[in-house]
Scaffold this motif. Structure first.
Motif, PDB file in Angstrom:
ATOM      1  N   UNK A 109       0.837  -1.208   0.000  1.00 51.79           N
ATOM      2  CA  UNK A 109       0.000   0.000   0.000  1.00 51.79           C
ATOM      3  C   UNK A 109       0.866   1.249   0.000  1.00 51.79           C
ATOM      4  N   UNK A 110       1.951   1.230   0.773  1.00 52.16           N
ATOM      5  CA  UNK A 110       2.849   2.383   0.828  1.00 52.16           C
ATOM      6  C   UNK A 110       3.512   2.614  -0.530  1.00 52.16           C
ATOM      7  N   UNK A 111       3.928   1.551  -1.182  1.00 52.25           N
ATOM      8  CA  UNK A 111       4.522   1.681  -2.527  1.00 52.25           C
ATOM      9  C   UNK A 111       3.517   2.336  -3.467  1.00 52.25           C
ATOM     10  N   UNK A 112       2.294   1.849  -3.469  1.00 48.87           N
ATOM     11  CA  UNK A 112       1.259   2.386  -4.367  1.00 48.87           C
ATOM     12  C   UNK A 112       0.966   3.847  -4.061  1.00 48.87           C
ATOM     13  N   UNK A 113       0.957   4.212  -2.790  1.00 47.46           N
ATOM     14  CA  UNK A 113       0.758   5.620  -2.413  1.00 47.46           C
ATOM     15  C   UNK A 113       1.913   6.482  -2.907  1.00 47.46           C
ATOM     16  N   UNK A 114       3.130   6.015  -2.695  1.00 44.37           N
ATOM     17  CA  UNK A 114       4.304   6.775  -3.123  1.00 44.37           C
ATOM     18  C   UNK A 114       4.334   6.968  -4.637  1.00 44.37           C
ATOM     19  N   UNK A 115       3.734   6.038  -5.352  1.00 48.59           N
ATOM     20  CA  UNK A 115       3.678   6.131  -6.810  1.00 48.59           C
ATOM     21  C   UNK A 115       2.402   6.818  -7.289  1.00 48.59           C
ATOM     22  N   UNK A 116       1.657   7.407  -6.347  1.00 46.71           N
ATOM     23  CA  UNK A 116       0.469   8.216  -6.643  1.00 46.71           C
ATOM     24  C   UNK A 116      -0.611   7.473  -7.423  1.00 46.71           C
ATOM     25  N   UNK A 117      -0.634   6.139  -7.328  1.00 43.70           N
ATOM     26  CA  UNK A 117      -1.659   5.368  -8.018  1.00 43.70           C
ATOM     27  C   UNK A 117      -1.504   5.349  -9.533  1.00 43.70           C
ATOM     28  N   UNK A 118      -0.334   5.756 -10.047  1.00 43.23           N
ATOM     29  CA  UNK A 118      -0.099   5.812 -11.496  1.00 43.23           C
ATOM     30  C   UNK A 118       0.172   4.385 -12.001  1.00 43.23           C
ATOM     31  N   UNK A 119      -0.687   3.879 -12.883  1.00 45.60           N
ATOM     32  CA  UNK A 119      -0.564   2.479 -13.315  1.00 45.60           C
ATOM     33  C   UNK A 119       0.801   2.092 -13.882  1.00 45.60           C
ATOM     34  N   UNK A 120       1.376   2.905 -14.765  1.00 42.82           N
ATOM     35  CA  UNK A 120       2.664   2.536 -15.349  1.00 42.82           C
ATOM     36  C   UNK A 120       3.737   2.423 -14.272  1.00 42.82           C
ATOM     37  N   UNK A 121       3.776   3.364 -13.338  1.00 49.15           N
ATOM     38  CA  UNK A 121       4.772   3.320 -12.270  1.00 49.15           C
ATOM     39  C   UNK A 121       4.562   2.086 -11.387  1.00 49.15           C
ATOM     40  N   UNK A 122       3.315   1.754 -11.107  1.00 50.39           N
ATOM     41  CA  UNK A 122       3.013   0.569 -10.287  1.00 50.39           C
ATOM     42  C   UNK A 122       3.455  -0.698 -11.013  1.00 50.39           C
ATOM     43  N   UNK A 123       3.191  -0.772 -12.297  1.00 50.82           N
ATOM     44  CA  UNK A 123       3.612  -1.954 -13.065  1.00 50.82           C
ATOM     45  C   UNK A 123       5.130  -2.093 -13.069  1.00 50.82           C
ATOM     46  N   UNK A 124       5.839  -0.986 -13.246  1.00 49.61           N
ATOM     47  CA  UNK A 124       7.298  -1.037 -13.241  1.00 49.61           C
ATOM     48  C   UNK A 124       7.827  -1.468 -11.874  1.00 49.61           C
ATOM     49  N   UNK A 125       7.225  -0.960 -10.806  1.00 52.81           N
ATOM     50  CA  UNK A 125       7.650  -1.348  -9.454  1.00 52.81           C
ATOM     51  C   UNK A 125       7.346  -2.821  -9.189  1.00 52.81           C
ATOM     52  N   UNK A 126       6.175  -3.272  -9.581  1.00 49.12           N
ATOM     53  CA  UNK A 126       5.787  -4.669  -9.353  1.00 49.12           C
ATOM     54  C   UNK A 126       6.723  -5.635 -10.082  1.00 49.12           C
ATOM     55  N   UNK A 127       7.226  -5.219 -11.235  1.00 45.68           N
ATOM     56  CA  UNK A 127       8.149  -6.075 -11.980  1.00 45.68           C
ATOM     57  C   UNK A 127       9.459  -6.284 -11.224  1.00 45.68           C
ATOM     58  N   UNK A 128       9.781  -5.386 -10.293  1.00 45.81           N
ATOM     59  CA  UNK A 128      11.018  -5.503  -9.519  1.00 45.81           C
ATOM     60  C   UNK A 128      10.927  -6.575  -8.431  1.00 45.81           C
ATOM     61  N   UNK A 129       9.727  -7.089  -8.169  1.00 37.97           N
ATOM     62  CA  UNK A 129       9.549  -8.093  -7.114  1.00 37.97           C
ATOM     63  C   UNK A 129      10.332  -9.366  -7.413  1.00 37.97           C
ATOM     64  N   UNK A 130      10.633  -9.626  -8.662  1.00 34.54           N
ATOM     65  CA  UNK A 130      11.418 -10.829  -8.964  1.00 34.54           C
ATOM     66  C   UNK A 130      12.877 -10.673  -8.527  1.00 34.54           C
ATOM     67  N   UNK A 131      13.305  -9.425  -8.246  1.00 32.97           N
ATOM     68  CA  UNK A 131      14.676  -9.178  -7.809  1.00 32.97           C
ATOM     69  C   UNK A 131      14.792  -8.622  -6.394  1.00 32.97           C
ATOM     70  N   UNK A 132      13.763  -7.913  -5.945  1.00 34.06           N
ATOM     71  CA  UNK A 132      13.800  -7.223  -4.657  1.00 34.06           C
ATOM     72  C   UNK A 132      12.561  -7.562  -3.843  1.00 34.06           C
ATOM     73  N   UNK A 133      12.690  -7.476  -2.528  1.00 29.84           N
ATOM     74  CA  UNK A 133      11.508  -7.632  -1.683  1.00 29.84           C
ATOM     75  C   UNK A 133      10.686  -6.348  -1.766  1.00 29.84           C
ATOM     76  N   UNK A 134       9.422  -6.406  -1.360  1.00 27.06           N
ATOM     77  CA  UNK A 134       8.611  -5.188  -1.385  1.00 27.06           C
ATOM     78  C   UNK A 134       9.182  -4.138  -0.432  1.00 27.06           C
ATOM     79  N   UNK A 135       9.796  -4.567   0.646  1.00 28.82           N
ATOM     80  CA  UNK A 135      10.432  -3.624   1.566  1.00 28.82           C
ATOM     81  C   UNK A 135      11.597  -2.915   0.877  1.00 28.82           C
ATOM     82  N   UNK A 136      12.410  -3.650   0.137  1.00 30.86           N
ATOM     83  CA  UNK A 136      13.521  -3.046  -0.601  1.00 30.86           C
ATOM     84  C   UNK A 136      13.010  -2.080  -1.669  1.00 30.86           C
ATOM     85  N   UNK A 137      11.923  -2.452  -2.336  1.00 32.97           N
ATOM     86  CA  UNK A 137      11.346  -1.563  -3.351  1.00 32.97           C
ATOM     87  C   UNK A 137      10.904  -0.268  -2.685  1.00 32.97           C
ATOM     88  N   UNK A 138      10.177  -0.378  -1.585  1.00 34.65           N
ATOM     89  CA  UNK A 138       9.703   0.818  -0.881  1.00 34.65           C
ATOM     90  C   UNK A 138      10.877   1.698  -0.459  1.00 34.65           C
TER      91      UNK A 138
END
Length: 182
Positions: A109-138
């Motif tokens: 939820x914090x990641x999505x808030x920081x990305x202002x709910x912008x779909x492209x930014x959320x998709x790019x961040x979500x793709x990083x889950x294969x390399x980073x934990x959600x905590x690392x992404x945040x």
């Protein structure tokens, strides 16, 4: 080529989708007007960051996806009712073995808030889950452009990174708009 297009479309009930029209508005508007005038069962869906201002046009503004307020502590099912979180979870699961849990839902939820709910930014961040934990992404979102670089090869170049998207949008601005943005 327009007569050939009219010939193909005029006898059919069809939906024609024109995507990313903002950089070719001067060509799209007269084309759409002519096609609509000559093809009675044609419907055009045009995506653009700018209205076409064509006769009969209906504009639907697409707002950012909904995100929960920072102070709202909610369970997984309630959090998944927010479009931004659902998009993140869906995209992360598509590229890795990611699963939403009570332990990571507030971080997502914090990641999505920081990305202002912008779909492209959320998709790019979500793709990083294969390399980073959600905590690392945040934690790395303080430098959004760097973290969200290097999107998939099948995506058009201007949508591979958040920086490329902003640069592309910046280039569409008039000089006075660029100064205002700066």
């Amino acid at each position: 080529w327009i007569p050939a297009l009219v010939d193909q479309l005029s006898s059919r009930a069809i939906l024609l989708i024109l995507d990313n029209c903002e950089h070719v508005l001067d060509a799209v508007v007269p084309l759409a007007a002519e096609l609509l005038a000559r093809c009675p069962d044609l419907v055009i869906l045009a995506t653009s960051r700018e209205a076409l201002n064509a006769p009969g046009e209906t504009v639907w503004r697409v707002p950012p996806l909904a995100v929960p307020a920072e102070s709202e502590a909610r369970g997984i099912n309630e959090m998944l009712s927010f479009g931004a979180i659902r998009l993140f979870v869906d995209r992360a699961a598509a590229t890795s073995s990611f699963q939403i849990s009570e332990e990571n839902v507030s971080t997502v939820a914090d990641i999505c808030r920081r990305l202002d709910g912008v779909p492209l930014a959320i998709e790019l961040a979500a793709a990083r889950v294969k390399l980073l934990s959600v905590t690392q992404i945040r934690e790395r979102l303080h430098d959004r452009f760097r973290l969200l670089a290097g999107g998939g090869r099948t995506v058009v170049a201007r949508q591979r990174t958040l920086e490329a998207t902003v640069d592309w949008s910046y280039e569409l601005l008039a000089e006075v708009e660029r100064r205002l943005l700066a």
